[in-house]
Design an enzyme around this catalytic site. Sequence first.
Site, PDB file in Angstrom:
ATOM      1  N   GLU A 140      -1.672   7.024  -6.560  1.00 49.35           N
ATOM      2  CA  GLU A 140      -2.327   6.308  -7.666  1.00 49.35           C
ATOM      3  C   GLU A 140      -3.171   7.198  -8.583  1.00 49.35           C
ATOM      4  OE1 GLU A 140      -4.396   2.993  -5.861  1.00 49.35           O
ATOM      5  OE2 GLU A 140      -2.633   2.382  -4.734  1.00 49.35           O
TER       6      GLU A 140
ATOM      7  N   ASN B  44       3.162   8.274  -4.983  1.00 45.85           N
ATOM      8  CA  ASN B  44       3.168   6.821  -4.783  1.00 45.85           C
ATOM      9  C   ASN B  44       2.206   6.141  -5.761  1.00 45.85           C
ATOM     10  OD1 ASN B  44       3.904   4.509  -3.019  1.00 45.85           O
ATOM     11  ND2 ASN B  44       1.736   4.528  -2.422  1.00 45.85           N
TER      12      ASN B  44
ATOM     13  N   HIS C 266       3.441  -4.595  -5.388  1.00 39.36           N
ATOM     14  CA  HIS C 266       2.555  -5.728  -5.071  1.00 39.36           C
ATOM     15  C   HIS C 266       2.776  -6.776  -6.160  1.00 39.36           C
ATOM     16  CE1 HIS C 266       0.500  -3.694  -1.840  1.00 39.36           C
ATOM     17  NE2 HIS C 266       0.294  -2.647  -2.623  1.00 39.36           N
TER      18      HIS C 266
ATOM     19  N   GLU D 264       5.219  -0.837  -0.675  1.00 36.84           N
ATOM     20  CA  GLU D 264       4.119  -1.741  -0.290  1.00 36.84           C
ATOM     21  C   GLU D 264       4.387  -3.180  -0.741  1.00 36.84           C
ATOM     22  OE1 GLU D 264       0.283  -0.197  -1.462  1.00 36.84           O
ATOM     23  OE2 GLU D 264       0.839   1.861  -0.954  1.00 36.84           O
TER      24      GLU D 264
ATOM     25  N   ASP E 224       4.613  -6.942  -1.349  1.00 36.02           N
ATOM     26  CA  ASP E 224       4.188  -8.269  -0.906  1.00 36.02           C
ATOM     27  C   ASP E 224       4.241  -9.188  -2.116  1.00 36.02           C
ATOM     28  OD1 ASP E 224       1.829  -7.307  -2.143  1.00 36.02           O
ATOM     29  OD2 ASP E 224       0.771  -7.073  -0.248  1.00 36.02           O
TER      30      ASP E 224
HETATM   31  O1  G3I Z   1     -13.315  -0.804   8.896  1.00 34.95           O
HETATM   32  C1  G3I Z   1     -14.298  -1.506   8.143  1.00 34.95           C
HETATM   33  C2  G3I Z   1     -15.047  -2.448   9.004  1.00 34.95           C
HETATM   34  O2  G3I Z   1     -15.777  -1.700   9.958  1.00 34.95           O
HETATM   35  C3  G3I Z   1     -15.973  -3.284   8.138  1.00 34.95           C
HETATM   36  O3  G3I Z   1     -16.615  -4.251   8.934  1.00 34.95           O
HETATM   37  C4  G3I Z   1     -15.189  -3.996   7.052  1.00 34.95           C
HETATM   38  C5  G3I Z   1     -16.089  -4.784   6.110  1.00 34.95           C
HETATM   39  O4  G3I Z   1     -15.452  -4.968   4.860  1.00 34.95           O
HETATM   40  O5  G3I Z   1     -14.525  -3.029   6.293  1.00 34.95           O
HETATM   41  C6  G3I Z   1     -13.585  -2.284   7.068  1.00 34.95           C
HETATM   42  O6  G3I Z   1     -12.927  -1.368   6.241  1.00 34.95           O
HETATM   43  C7  G3I Z   1     -12.003  -1.906   5.339  1.00 34.95           C
HETATM   44  C8  G3I Z   1     -10.626  -1.345   5.655  1.00 34.95           C
HETATM   45  O7  G3I Z   1      -9.706  -1.770   4.684  1.00 34.95           O
HETATM   46  C9  G3I Z   1     -10.118  -1.784   7.026  1.00 34.95           C
HETATM   47  O8  G3I Z   1      -9.978  -3.164   7.072  1.00 34.95           O
HETATM   48  C10 G3I Z   1     -12.432  -1.489   3.948  1.00 34.95           C
HETATM   49  O9  G3I Z   1     -13.639  -2.145   3.603  1.00 34.95           O
HETATM   50  C11 G3I Z   1     -11.369  -1.845   2.948  1.00 34.95           C
HETATM   51  O10 G3I Z   1     -11.697  -1.263   1.705  1.00 34.95           O
HETATM   52  C12 G3I Z   1     -10.020  -1.291   3.384  1.00 34.95           C
HETATM   53  O11 G3I Z   1      -9.077  -1.766   2.471  1.00 34.95           O
HETATM   54  C13 G3I Z   1      -7.820  -1.101   2.480  1.00 34.95           C
HETATM   55  C14 G3I Z   1      -7.590  -0.468   1.101  1.00 34.95           C
HETATM   56  O12 G3I Z   1      -6.271   0.018   0.996  1.00 34.95           O
HETATM   57  C15 G3I Z   1      -8.524   0.721   0.880  1.00 34.95           C
HETATM   58  O13 G3I Z   1      -8.195   1.760   1.749  1.00 34.95           O
HETATM   59  C16 G3I Z   1      -6.763  -2.150   2.794  1.00 34.95           C
HETATM   60  O14 G3I Z   1      -6.872  -2.537   4.156  1.00 34.95           O
HETATM   61  C17 G3I Z   1      -5.366  -1.574   2.535  1.00 34.95           C
HETATM   62  O15 G3I Z   1      -4.421  -2.614   2.641  1.00 34.95           O
HETATM   63  C18 G3I Z   1      -5.307  -0.998   1.136  1.00 34.95           C
HETATM   64  O16 G3I Z   1      -4.027  -0.422   0.961  1.00 34.95           O
HETATM   65  C19 G3I Z   1      -3.739   0.071  -0.347  1.00 34.95           C
HETATM   66  C20 G3I Z   1      -2.858   1.297  -0.199  1.00 34.95           C
HETATM   67  O17 G3I Z   1      -3.464   2.232   0.643  1.00 34.95           O
HETATM   68  C21 G3I Z   1      -2.534   1.910  -1.572  1.00 34.95           C
HETATM   69  N1  G3I Z   1      -1.967   0.934  -2.463  1.00 34.95           N
HETATM   70  C22 G3I Z   1      -2.733  -0.314  -2.599  1.00 34.95           C
HETATM   71  C23 G3I Z   1      -2.990  -0.941  -1.229  1.00 34.95           C
HETATM   72  C24 G3I Z   1      -3.711  -2.253  -1.356  1.00 34.95           C
HETATM   73  O18 G3I Z   1      -4.984  -2.062  -1.926  1.00 34.95           O
END
Ligand code: G3I
Length: 356
Positions: free
Chosen positions: A138, A186, A222, A252, A254
Amino acid sequence: MLLCPPFSSAQTLRAVAARAGLLVGTCVTPEHFNEPQYANTLAREFNMVEPENAMKWRATEPARGEFDFTAGDRIVTFAEAHGMKVRGHNLLWDKYNPGWLATGHFTSPQLAEIMHNHIRTVVQHYAGRVFAWDVVNESFDAHGNIKSTLWYDQPGIGFAGQKTRYIEQAFRWAHEADPKALLFYNDFDVEAVNAKSDAMYAMVRDFRRHGVPIDGVGLQMHLSNLDPSALSSLAANIARFAGLGLQVHITEMDVALPVDHNGQLLHPEDLHRQAQIYRKVAAVCAAQPACTAFQTWGFTDRYSWIPRFTHGAKGQALVFDKNYQPKPADRALLQGLARVTPKVAGERKQECRCGK
Ligand code: G3I
């Protein structure tokens, strides 16, 4: 002749994908592996996995120079036990970075050293076990300009103002660390031919001309809707990247649906609209030899980033419901993956470094 067998309910996505010469994958979170239905559905239906977050920088280098591969290793071990490939995600992004990196106020030479060390260490750790990497994630905005980020010009690794040069550097370092891994760029909203995918295309064409080791592009996909012109644009887009000798992965996918505050569908008929979108996109991928992998961003509505990201306005975006029952989208995806001729299936090349 199309391979269109009658599908019994026992027919799995991975069996159909294998016949089409395709990888079919999903992102995963290892915390759920001890949930039997999660693990069983995953192993039964998919032949590829990608960590949702476990190989991102915040997970793998939580303190400078201190690496943690615990979660990523669990995914690789699971995959190897079930005959699945692992797609690595990701080596460089401006999001989900650890605090020490995001707010460290490093100089450009320091950042270059940090980035090189990270890419080398992570890629070498997984060499031979992760077959492909999203090296950079990105980097373009909607207009096709390079985003202003830590890695580019805030302060960047020394190539501020030189557009895709820092991306090139990331690919070169990843290739040095594992010359056999397939290397991908990506991004999202690059499925159709548009300003952003044009910029991605121009970068990749330039990389190919100058010997930068890139093997493919990831189209995230998405979606909420899909109009008919989007399908022909997707096909044309895949074809032009194929023309550069690249592989294309749908990385990815959905299809988010409107839901109420209890997560119930506002329009139950949306399940069929969703199914058609999965079927049509999968069929476009299956029909082109350069499209070698089709992946969804999760597989069960029990775990998906969509409800949290949309503050509860959307959900039910995946092909299995919260109880791991197949939705109409599952059988539709299966049909889409099967829309392939034996010739195309035979031409699809997996696991090679193109032209190298
Ligand atoms: O692990 C912490 C947890 O300890 C805490 O309690 C909780 C509170 O919000 O947050 C948790 O971390 C989160 C993590 O996902 C695990 O669930 C982060 O806040 C959250 O920002 C993170 O979001 C991920 C996001 O990427 C950022 O990395 C999503 O799961 C994931 O699906 C998303 O994936 C991205 C791809 O990598 C790139 N393309 C877009 C896609 C969707 O946004």
